[in-house]
Design a protein around this motif. Sequence first.
Motif, PDB file in Angstrom:
ATOM      1  N   TRP A  71      10.876  -8.044  16.495  1.00 58.59           N
ATOM      2  CA  TRP A  71      10.055  -9.218  16.792  1.00 58.59           C
ATOM      3  C   TRP A  71       8.958  -9.467  15.765  1.00 58.59           C
ATOM      4  CZ3 TRP A  71      11.284 -13.180  19.523  1.00 58.59           C
ATOM      5  CH2 TRP A  71      12.167 -13.047  20.607  1.00 58.59           C
ATOM      6  N   HIS A  72       8.565  -8.429  15.017  1.00 53.96           N
ATOM      7  CA  HIS A  72       7.504  -8.645  14.032  1.00 53.96           C
ATOM      8  C   HIS A  72       7.936  -9.638  12.958  1.00 53.96           C
ATOM      9  CE1 HIS A  72       9.680  -6.000  11.218  1.00 53.96           C
ATOM     10  NE2 HIS A  72       8.881  -6.456  10.285  1.00 53.96           N
ATOM     11  N   ARG A  73       9.256  -9.859  12.831  1.00 52.52           N
ATOM     12  CA  ARG A  73       9.739 -10.849  11.861  1.00 52.52           C
ATOM     13  C   ARG A  73       9.211 -12.245  12.181  1.00 52.52           C
ATOM     14  NH1 ARG A  73      15.973  -9.695  10.189  1.00 52.52           N
ATOM     15  NH2 ARG A  73      15.752  -7.511   9.590  1.00 52.52           N
ATOM     16  N   PHE A  74       8.891 -12.455  13.425  1.00 62.23           N
ATOM     17  CA  PHE A  74       8.366 -13.757  13.853  1.00 62.23           C
ATOM     18  C   PHE A  74       6.864 -13.685  14.138  1.00 62.23           C
ATOM     19  CE2 PHE A  74      12.737 -13.145  15.342  1.00 62.23           C
ATOM     20  CZ  PHE A  74      13.386 -14.164  14.652  1.00 62.23           C
ATOM     21  N   SER A  75       6.451 -12.666  14.894  1.00 63.73           N
ATOM     22  CA  SER A  75       5.056 -12.595  15.351  1.00 63.73           C
ATOM     23  C   SER A  75       4.083 -12.199  14.248  1.00 63.73           C
ATOM     24  CB  SER A  75       4.931 -11.613  16.517  1.00 63.73           C
ATOM     25  OG  SER A  75       5.320 -10.310  16.142  1.00 63.73           O
ATOM     26  N   PHE A  83      15.909 -12.189   4.928  1.00 61.31           N
ATOM     27  CA  PHE A  83      15.903 -12.745   6.284  1.00 61.31           C
ATOM     28  C   PHE A  83      15.473 -14.209   6.273  1.00 61.31           C
ATOM     29  CE2 PHE A  83      13.402 -13.717  10.127  1.00 61.31           C
ATOM     30  CZ  PHE A  83      14.399 -13.604  11.086  1.00 61.31           C
ATOM     31  N   LEU A  84      14.402 -14.513   5.519  1.00 64.92           N
ATOM     32  CA  LEU A  84      13.863 -15.874   5.545  1.00 64.92           C
ATOM     33  C   LEU A  84      14.802 -16.873   4.866  1.00 64.92           C
ATOM     34  CD1 LEU A  84      10.088 -15.192   4.769  1.00 64.92           C
ATOM     35  CD2 LEU A  84      11.105 -15.813   6.964  1.00 64.92           C
ATOM     36  N   ILE A  85      15.103 -16.638   3.603  1.00 70.08           N
ATOM     37  CA  ILE A  85      15.954 -17.592   2.878  1.00 70.08           C
ATOM     38  C   ILE A  85      17.424 -17.375   3.228  1.00 70.08           C
ATOM     39  CG2 ILE A  85      16.593 -18.452   0.600  1.00 70.08           C
ATOM     40  CD1 ILE A  85      13.910 -17.553  -0.430  1.00 70.08           C
ATOM     41  N   GLY A  86      17.764 -16.121   3.541  1.00 68.98           N
ATOM     42  CA  GLY A  86      19.143 -15.833   3.932  1.00 68.98           C
ATOM     43  C   GLY A  86      19.550 -16.519   5.219  1.00 68.98           C
ATOM     44  N   LYS A 141       0.841  -1.201   0.000  1.00 65.30           N
ATOM     45  CA  LYS A 141       0.000   0.000   0.000  1.00 65.30           C
ATOM     46  C   LYS A 141       0.877   1.253   0.000  1.00 65.30           C
ATOM     47  CE  LYS A 141      -4.144  -1.972   2.109  1.00 65.30           C
ATOM     48  NZ  LYS A 141      -5.135  -1.506   1.126  1.00 65.30           N
ATOM     49  N   PHE A 142       2.098   1.133   0.513  1.00 67.34           N
ATOM     50  CA  PHE A 142       3.135   2.153   0.356  1.00 67.34           C
ATOM     51  C   PHE A 142       4.171   1.530  -0.576  1.00 67.34           C
ATOM     52  CE2 PHE A 142       2.940   5.220   4.185  1.00 67.34           C
ATOM     53  CZ  PHE A 142       1.549   5.213   4.165  1.00 67.34           C
ATOM     54  N   ARG A 143       4.010   1.722  -1.883  1.00 72.93           N
ATOM     55  CA  ARG A 143       4.766   0.951  -2.866  1.00 72.93           C
ATOM     56  C   ARG A 143       6.271   1.168  -2.765  1.00 72.93           C
ATOM     57  NH1 ARG A 143       1.626  -1.726  -6.233  1.00 72.93           N
ATOM     58  NH2 ARG A 143      -0.522  -1.083  -6.556  1.00 72.93           N
ATOM     59  N   HIS A 144       6.693   2.389  -2.508  1.00 71.42           N
ATOM     60  CA  HIS A 144       8.135   2.637  -2.460  1.00 71.42           C
ATOM     61  C   HIS A 144       8.783   1.919  -1.282  1.00 71.42           C
ATOM     62  CE1 HIS A 144       6.286   5.580   0.176  1.00 71.42           C
ATOM     63  NE2 HIS A 144       7.445   5.817   0.740  1.00 71.42           N
ATOM     64  N   VAL A 145       8.002   1.656  -0.232  1.00 71.38           N
ATOM     65  CA  VAL A 145       8.517   0.912   0.913  1.00 71.38           C
ATOM     66  C   VAL A 145       8.358  -0.590   0.678  1.00 71.38           C
ATOM     67  CG1 VAL A 145       8.343   0.560   3.400  1.00 71.38           C
ATOM     68  CG2 VAL A 145       7.872   2.813   2.426  1.00 71.38           C
ATOM     69  N   GLY A 146       7.271  -0.962   0.003  1.00 70.39           N
ATOM     70  CA  GLY A 146       6.939  -2.369  -0.162  1.00 70.39           C
ATOM     71  C   GLY A 146       8.042  -3.184  -0.806  1.00 70.39           C
ATOM     72  N   LEU A 147       8.637  -2.670  -1.878  1.00 74.00           N
ATOM     73  CA  LEU A 147       9.678  -3.419  -2.574  1.00 74.00           C
ATOM     74  C   LEU A 147      10.910  -3.594  -1.694  1.00 74.00           C
ATOM     75  CD1 LEU A 147      10.867  -4.775  -5.051  1.00 74.00           C
ATOM     76  CD2 LEU A 147      11.547  -2.506  -5.893  1.00 74.00           C
ATOM     77  N   ALA A 148      11.325  -2.514  -1.028  1.00 72.69           N
ATOM     78  CA  ALA A 148      12.510  -2.594  -0.167  1.00 72.69           C
ATOM     79  C   ALA A 148      12.283  -3.593   0.962  1.00 72.69           C
ATOM     80  CB  ALA A 148      12.844  -1.220   0.403  1.00 72.69           C
ATOM     81  N   HIS A 149      11.104  -3.550   1.565  1.00 72.62           N
ATOM     82  CA  HIS A 149      10.807  -4.471   2.659  1.00 72.62           C
ATOM     83  C   HIS A 149      10.705  -5.904   2.152  1.00 72.62           C
ATOM     84  CE1 HIS A 149       8.558  -6.423   5.937  1.00 72.62           C
ATOM     85  NE2 HIS A 149       9.098  -5.515   6.716  1.00 72.62           N
ATOM     86  N   TRP A 150      10.180  -6.072   0.948  1.00 68.31           N
ATOM     87  CA  TRP A 150      10.066  -7.409   0.359  1.00 68.31           C
ATOM     88  C   TRP A 150      11.445  -8.033   0.191  1.00 68.31           C
ATOM     89  CZ3 TRP A 150      11.400  -9.819  -4.336  1.00 68.31           C
ATOM     90  CH2 TRP A 150      10.695 -10.999  -4.638  1.00 68.31           C
ATOM     91  N   LEU A 151      12.397  -7.237  -0.262  1.00 66.38           N
ATOM     92  CA  LEU A 151      13.771  -7.728  -0.432  1.00 66.38           C
ATOM     93  C   LEU A 151      14.382  -8.122   0.911  1.00 66.38           C
ATOM     94  CD1 LEU A 151      15.098  -5.110  -3.023  1.00 66.38           C
ATOM     95  CD2 LEU A 151      14.585  -7.525  -3.471  1.00 66.38           C
ATOM     96  N   VAL A 152      14.170  -7.268   1.916  1.00 67.61           N
ATOM     97  CA  VAL A 152      14.726  -7.546   3.244  1.00 67.61           C
ATOM     98  C   VAL A 152      14.075  -8.780   3.853  1.00 67.61           C
ATOM     99  CG1 VAL A 152      14.850  -6.670   5.609  1.00 67.61           C
ATOM    100  CG2 VAL A 152      15.428  -5.173   3.695  1.00 67.61           C
TER     101      VAL A 152
END
Length: 747
Positions: free
Chosen positions: A234-238, A81-84, A66-77
């Motif tokens: 913590w939101h990475r897990f919760s 985190f998950l596969i990395g 919904k905030f597209r400029h943030v969405g892509l950057a957060h998607w990469l991070v």
Amino acid sequence: MGAVQLTLGLVAVAISLVAWSMFVRTVARMVKIVRLGQPDATRNGPFVPRLKNMFVEFAAHTRMNKFRHVGLAHWLVMWGFLIGSAALFEAYGEVFVPTWGWPILDNISLWHLLMELLGIGTILGGVALAIIRQVNHPRRADRQSRFQGSNFWQAYFVEAVVIFEGIGILGVRAAKAALGAHEVPLWAAFVTNPIGDLLPASPNLISVLAFVKLMGAMIWVYVVAKYMTMGVAWHRFSAFFNIYFKREADGGVALGAMKPMMSGGKVLDLEEADPEVDAFGAGKVEDFSWKGWLDFTTCTECGRCQSQCPAWNTGKPLSPKLLITQLRDHAYAKAPYLLAGGKRDMAGDEIGLTDHSNVDVLALAEAERPLIGGVDELGVIDPEVLWSCTTCGACVEQCPVDIEHVDHIVDMRRYQVLIESNFPSELGGMFKNLENKGNPWGQNAKDRLAWTEALDFEVPVFDGELADETEYLFWVGCAGAFEDRAKKTTQAVAELLHMAEVNYVVLGTEETCTGDPARRAGNEFLFQMLAQQNVEVLNSVFEGREKGKRKVVVTCAHCFNTLANEYPELGGQFEVVHHTQLLNRLVRERRLVPVAPVAEDVTYHDPCYIGRHNKIYEAPRELVGAAGANLREMPRNSDRAMCCGAGGARMWMEERVGKRINVERVDEALGTAPSKIATGCPFCRVMLTDGVTARKADGLAGEHVEVIDVAQLLLSSVKRAPEPVQDIPTDVTPTGTPLPDEDNSTV
């Protein structure tokens, strides 16, 4: 395995054991703390739809985008985190054996390409997020930044570790490329292979870089384990659990129907409830459900809710973000007392513990604080914060981790109204009018049909039996019946239905308030009384009709939401349509044909309770176009539209702090240079009209600007203006009464 590898490996394992054991212990404690909340069995299923929605939301980042400029950057991070994590745990092997890699995967070029992209993406995403946070830093003009009030050191720490780990992934891969540890084609290692050509072929370099990467991660694990309230980490897990357990199993946000008042995991029966035993809303932090505690835990302090909140944007003390973080900090500070068995009765006396010596003194002090209270009382949430909310739902709509702000606010209001009798004085009069007169204005029921007197046709009124040909019950609503400006909407809709030959009836004196303002203000008892009365009346009106033919058309957005979404819980199953939906259908069916285009510039204001709460965006806009008007959208429109300020019973409360919300919205509307501001709700019309009047008085709005309902706009285009009477010269056309033929004779 050399001495360097053995030394670094043992140190890495020792430090990791400490860090991971702390992390696991913190997770276990966090689960215990979250479970301090009230039970809520409504979150248990269905499993497949909830799991599917959770996967879609995080994998496609549907809400984050919904905030597209943030969405892509957060998607990469996020994927970094998950596969990395595979690269992180691979480092344990690489410290001991520099050439080590995951079995099977290490021989697949596509796996190496994925890790290459993850390393690059993580760095780019982390840098982008840090830049975004800097660009939107609170040093900007007051309240412009969505990060105002957020914890900056925690956010920068997390972003720094993200970038560091991305560099670590590429660094270890480059060192392994230098050593020739694995043969990877250039297309699968287009960054690390060229860098590897510049590095020495040293197994010790690989072990050192792997060790450094591990230590960066362990610092993160250690810090996170020390700070349970570090939502940005913590939101990475919760977040996965918070999304899975959201109120609506179909993936919808927690808007529309209000969450029922619950206690002990069951919907509270007010006739049998006991205030000494049952939770009447939320009077203490432990009265919130465990999902509420999970909400508090998951907040990332991103401030999206804050940026959209009409109260915050007009100088009120309410920030949805700060409200959630204040509840979080209080909950976790009080948790040791609650875990030890502490409990207080309604009078504030201790009934759970006889010995406080084993409880942390800070937790005891936190337990003394009232949930709602001013600065002098050391309250967690200030009353001004609680009552500033318009329940517009902008915060819930924008939250990327599905926090249910409005439900928590209304639960706190419920306790204040039902138990403490502590609410804004203006609401007392509204409650009394609803109870005694059945409408917030305190008008007499006999005047509910006064709006029909200005019409030149007879409005059909329900007389005790619904005719077979009657298709709709027209629910007029209190505003539509009593408020002069809203009456014009009611009259326009009635006239349009009459012109389209739609068979309908109105209830007249049998109609009473749906209870929306009472419920949003926290008076659940009054809402239940009004709602049950209406359900009985409506069920008697539609008696004998199957559900598909129990049709109700409504002009008020709040009545629409209550009838459509909340009455089914009380046995009222009806097919409810908003008047803009029905009128749009009639235009499409050519039962209403615009013949006189409204050649004016019109901006449309989305009412929150048909917009965000019920996703009705297109029908009213199509009607504006059908009427021949030129639609000029405001910057904040559709799901980001700003509230008019009337929701959450704010219609009957004074705005004593900051700029008036309706004036702020009118200023935005005037920025589109319209001649008309259209809307689809009587509450919005009243608020916007008052705002326009104020701006006209200030000389900031032209006298030609008016606020109308979409129905009025359509009516003016459907009704052909009468032909003007022309003056005809008497010397051209004879006038007067012609003489009979015999009188014209010459005899």
